[in-house]
Write a protein that holds these residues in place. Structure first.
Motif, PDB file in Angstrom:
ATOM      1  N   GLY A  76      19.585 -18.095 -10.573  1.00 56.58           N
ATOM      2  CA  GLY A  76      19.198 -17.736  -9.307  1.00 56.58           C
ATOM      3  C   GLY A  76      17.919 -18.114  -8.643  1.00 56.58           C
ATOM      4  N   ALA A  77      17.930 -18.709  -7.438  1.00 55.83           N
ATOM      5  CA  ALA A  77      16.560 -19.393  -7.009  1.00 55.83           C
ATOM      6  C   ALA A  77      16.397 -19.110  -5.388  1.00 55.83           C
ATOM      7  CB  ALA A  77      16.731 -20.917  -7.231  1.00 55.83           C
ATOM      8  N   LEU A  78      14.991 -18.758  -5.083  1.00 61.62           N
ATOM      9  CA  LEU A  78      14.506 -18.860  -3.570  1.00 61.62           C
ATOM     10  C   LEU A  78      13.299 -19.968  -3.718  1.00 61.62           C
ATOM     11  CD1 LEU A  78      14.334 -17.857  -0.902  1.00 61.62           C
ATOM     12  CD2 LEU A  78      12.989 -15.873  -1.800  1.00 61.62           C
ATOM     13  N   ILE A  79      13.527 -20.833  -3.077  1.00 60.44           N
ATOM     14  CA  ILE A  79      12.658 -22.036  -3.116  1.00 60.44           C
ATOM     15  C   ILE A  79      12.207 -22.251  -1.807  1.00 60.44           C
ATOM     16  CG2 ILE A  79      11.804 -24.494  -3.618  1.00 60.44           C
ATOM     17  CD1 ILE A  79      12.408 -23.001  -6.134  1.00 60.44           C
ATOM     18  N   GLU A  80      10.806 -22.204  -1.343  1.00 57.61           N
ATOM     19  CA  GLU A  80      10.408 -22.367  -0.087  1.00 57.61           C
ATOM     20  C   GLU A  80      11.013 -21.705   0.866  1.00 57.61           C
ATOM     21  OE1 GLU A  80      10.828 -26.913   0.194  1.00 57.61           O
ATOM     22  OE2 GLU A  80       8.647 -27.125  -0.378  1.00 57.61           O
TER      23      GLU A  80
END
Length: 296
Positions: A76-80
């Motif tokens: 899972g990712a949250l980038i920028e």
């Protein structure tokens, strides 16, 4: 779980990450620290296969390559910025990614999004969007979660809630790679610290080892400074002197006490000189800068 080996990342012809190597194990919470432009976000994008790189990235023995995301099914990712469709509600955004409606309901409750989750996301504040982005990253029980500035726009209560959630997931074996410029917040969750500057990793340590740097020196005050100077010099023990106060190396403190005791010199004070987490990071960056300048 994740092995990053000799990674070099390029944007156009410019090299952003140089020879990055580290590992992440289940339950680790890695704090990725560094000044603006150090390469934190680029490194995260590289792990997600979003940039051109050479070297090797393996997630559970599966190789990650550019634009090939089979290895990332459990990441899972949250980038920028949160990847949110503005004309869908928060609930609908979550439903796009969720395998299990119960998982959605759990995250909505834990992140306290109940009052606005059925509103269109275009009307959300920065903090609401951020919480929705974090929820998307945590859906489907990921093995690894990559969060770029997750506390951005969150109030104090929401920050505490997210911190608690990270601890809960890590306790169940989820690994985290988190960047933040709010070092005091990062310090409250991370188990390991990676310090990056100019695209190079300069520190990769468990936080317990990193925090040993807090006590880089001891303050020593005795009843007889002149005799103490003679005794320390005679035994080739390094020190600095400010008035009547000595600054000595932690590795020497037991020997110093024995020497002073043998000569009946009494201690008035022997205390560690502590630095804040931020001060230590700045010291390390300054040391590297000095080394780079010397190398040039």
């Amino acid at each position: 779980m994740l092995v990053v080996q000799n990674i070099n990342t390029y944007i156009g012809r410019k090299q952003i990450i140089t020879d990055a190597t580290f590992e992440i194990h289940p339950g680790n919470i890695i704090g990725l620290i560094g000044p603006n432009g150090a390469g934190k976000t680029t490194l995260m994008k590289t792990i997600l296969g979003l940039t051109k790189f050479d070297g090797q990235i393996r997630l559970n023995q599966t190789t990650v390559t550019e634009n090939q995301h089979a290895a990332l099914a459990n990441v899972g990712a949250l980038i920028e910025h949160p990847a949110i469709y503005p004309f869908l509600t928060g609930q609908q955004n979550l439903a796009l990614y969720a395998h299990d409606p119960a998982d959605c309901r759990r995250l909505i409750a834990k992140l306290e999004m109940t009052t606005y989750i059925h509103d269109q996301a275009k009307g959300y504040s920065l903090g609401m969007k951020q919480k929705l982005g974090i929820a998307i990253a945590l859906l489907n029980d990921p093995q690894l979660v990559i969060l770029d500035e997750p506390m951005n726009g969150l109030d104090v209560e929401a920050t505490i809630g997210v911190r608690r959630l990270i601890h809960q997931y890590a306790a169940q074996g989820t690994a985290f790679l988190i960047s933040s410029h709010i070092l005091s917040e990062l310090q409250k969750v991370m188990t390991h610290a990676i310090l990056i500057n100019h695209g190079r990793i300069i520190v990769d340590q468990p936080i317990a080892e990193f925090e040993q740097l807090h006590h880089q020196a001891y303050r020593l005050h005795t009843e007889n400074s002149q005799l103490t100077v003679k005794l320390l010099s005679r035994h080739h023990i390094q020190y600095t002197l400010d008035g009547d106060t000595f600054q000595v190396n932690p590795k020497d403190i037991f020997e110093i006490q024995d020497i002073l005791s043998a000569q009946h010199v009494h201690l008035k004070e022997l205390t560690p000189i502590s630095s804040s987490f931020e001060q230590i990071v700045v010291q390390l960056l300054n040391q590297q800068r000095g080394g780079d300048q010397h190398h040039d």
